[in-house]
Design a protein around this motif. Structure first.
Motif, short mmCIF file in Angstrom:
data_model
loop_
_atom_site.label_atom_id
_atom_site.label_comp_id
_atom_site.label_asym_id
_atom_site.label_seq_id
_atom_site.Cartn_x
_atom_site.Cartn_y
_atom_site.Cartn_z
N ILE A 39 -1.44 -11.45 17.38
CA ILE A 39 -1.37 -9.86 17.61
C ILE A 39 0.10 -9.12 17.75
N LEU A 40 0.80 -9.85 18.75
CA LEU A 40 2.00 -9.50 19.10
C LEU A 40 3.05 -9.48 17.95
N LYS A 41 2.92 -10.63 17.11
CA LYS A 41 3.69 -10.90 15.93
C LYS A 41 3.38 -9.81 14.92
N SER A 42 1.95 -9.33 14.78
CA SER A 42 1.71 -8.61 13.62
C SER A 42 2.22 -7.13 14.11
N GLU A 43 1.94 -6.89 15.27
CA GLU A 43 2.61 -5.59 15.86
C GLU A 43 3.85 -5.30 15.70
N ALA A 44 4.84 -6.29 15.97
CA ALA A 44 6.09 -6.10 16.07
C ALA A 44 6.54 -6.14 14.39
N LYS A 45 5.82 -6.89 13.57
CA LYS A 45 6.19 -6.72 12.08
C LYS A 45 5.77 -5.26 11.58
N ALA A 46 4.70 -4.73 11.99
CA ALA A 46 4.26 -3.38 11.54
C ALA A 46 5.10 -2.37 12.10
N MET A 47 5.69 -2.42 13.33
CA MET A 47 6.62 -1.53 13.89
C MET A 47 8.06 -1.59 13.11
N LYS A 48 8.52 -2.70 12.44
CA LYS A 48 9.74 -2.89 11.71
C LYS A 48 9.39 -2.32 10.42
N THR A 49 8.39 -2.56 9.67
CA THR A 49 8.02 -1.73 8.54
C THR A 49 7.70 -0.23 8.58
N ASP A 50 7.01 0.15 9.75
CA ASP A 50 6.99 1.45 9.96
C ASP A 50 8.26 2.42 9.96
N GLY A 51 9.27 1.66 10.74
CA GLY A 51 10.66 2.07 10.78
C GLY A 51 11.38 2.43 9.55
N LYS A 52 11.26 1.31 8.85
CA LYS A 52 11.86 1.49 7.31
C LYS A 52 11.03 2.32 6.44
N GLN A 53 9.60 2.55 6.57
CA GLN A 53 9.10 3.44 5.75
C GLN A 53 9.22 4.80 6.26
N ASP A 54 9.65 5.00 7.34
CA ASP A 54 9.83 6.35 7.72
C ASP A 54 11.27 7.05 7.39
N GLU A 55 12.12 6.01 7.20
CA GLU A 55 13.48 6.37 6.62
C GLU A 55 13.59 6.72 5.30
N ALA A 56 12.68 6.00 4.64
CA ALA A 56 12.68 5.91 3.13
C ALA A 56 11.73 6.95 2.54
N ALA A 57 10.74 7.43 3.53
CA ALA A 57 9.77 8.45 2.97
C ALA A 57 10.30 9.93 2.93
N PRO A 58 9.56 10.38 2.08
CA PRO A 58 9.83 11.86 1.79
C PRO A 58 9.45 12.73 2.93
N ALA A 59 10.13 14.02 3.28
CA ALA A 59 9.60 14.92 4.18
C ALA A 59 7.96 15.15 4.04
N ASP A 60 7.78 15.52 2.87
CA ASP A 60 6.29 16.14 2.45
C ASP A 60 5.54 15.02 2.05
N PRO A 61 4.27 14.75 2.42
CA PRO A 61 3.42 13.66 1.85
C PRO A 61 2.84 14.41 0.55
N PRO A 62 2.30 13.66 -0.39
CA PRO A 62 1.52 13.95 -1.54
C PRO A 62 0.36 14.98 -1.14
N GLY A 63 0.15 15.98 -2.08
CA GLY A 63 -0.77 16.57 -1.82
C GLY A 63 -2.26 16.44 -1.89
N ASP A 64 -2.51 15.38 -2.43
CA ASP A 64 -3.82 14.79 -2.58
C ASP A 64 -4.40 13.88 -1.57
N PRO A 65 -5.12 14.47 -0.41
CA PRO A 65 -5.28 13.31 0.71
C PRO A 65 -6.14 12.22 0.04
N SER A 66 -7.01 12.40 -0.74
CA SER A 66 -7.95 11.24 -1.15
C SER A 66 -7.26 10.16 -1.95
N ALA A 67 -6.17 10.28 -2.42
CA ALA A 67 -5.51 9.42 -2.92
C ALA A 67 -4.91 8.29 -1.93
N GLN A 68 -4.76 8.81 -0.64
CA GLN A 68 -4.10 7.88 0.25
C GLN A 68 -5.09 6.94 0.79
#
Length: 95
Positions: A39-68
């Motif tokens: 669990i600790l390993k997967s949470e650490a990995k998720a935190m790293k990928t979330d940090g990378k996604q936040d930097e690369a993600a656009p400011a506005d999410p797509p308009g269709d919430p059903s596609a997420q």
């Protein structure tokens, strides 16, 4: 004097641990320790990928919430059974 730990000392320590905790509880303790480490390993990995996604993600999410996609977990902390799912469409209201 204390710098050399050999096989007899390690065996003595293991015997004391078995006597203190009992042979029945040791597998459960090892299993829970392994789960905690995963669990600790997967949470650490998720935190790293979330940090990378936040930097690369656009400011506005797509308009269709059903596609997420959402992630559904079977039990709290059980990351092995989580899987991404898409929301089903309701075909009963369309005529």
């Amino acid at each position: 004097m204390f710098g050399k730990i050999g096989a007899p000392e390690i065996i003595l320590i293991l015997v004391v641990i078995v006597l203190l905790f009992g042979a029945k509880k040791l597998p459960d303790m090892a299993r829970s320790l392994g789960k905690s480490a995963r669990i600790l390993k997967s949470e650490a990995k998720a935190m790293k990928t979330d940090g990378k996604q936040d930097e690369a993600a656009p400011a506005d999410p797509p308009g269709d919430p059903s596609a997420q996609q959402r992630t559904i977990q079977a039990a709290p902390g059980d990351v092995t059974s989580s899987r991404p799912v898409t929301e089903p469409t309701d075909s009963t209201t369309k005529r």
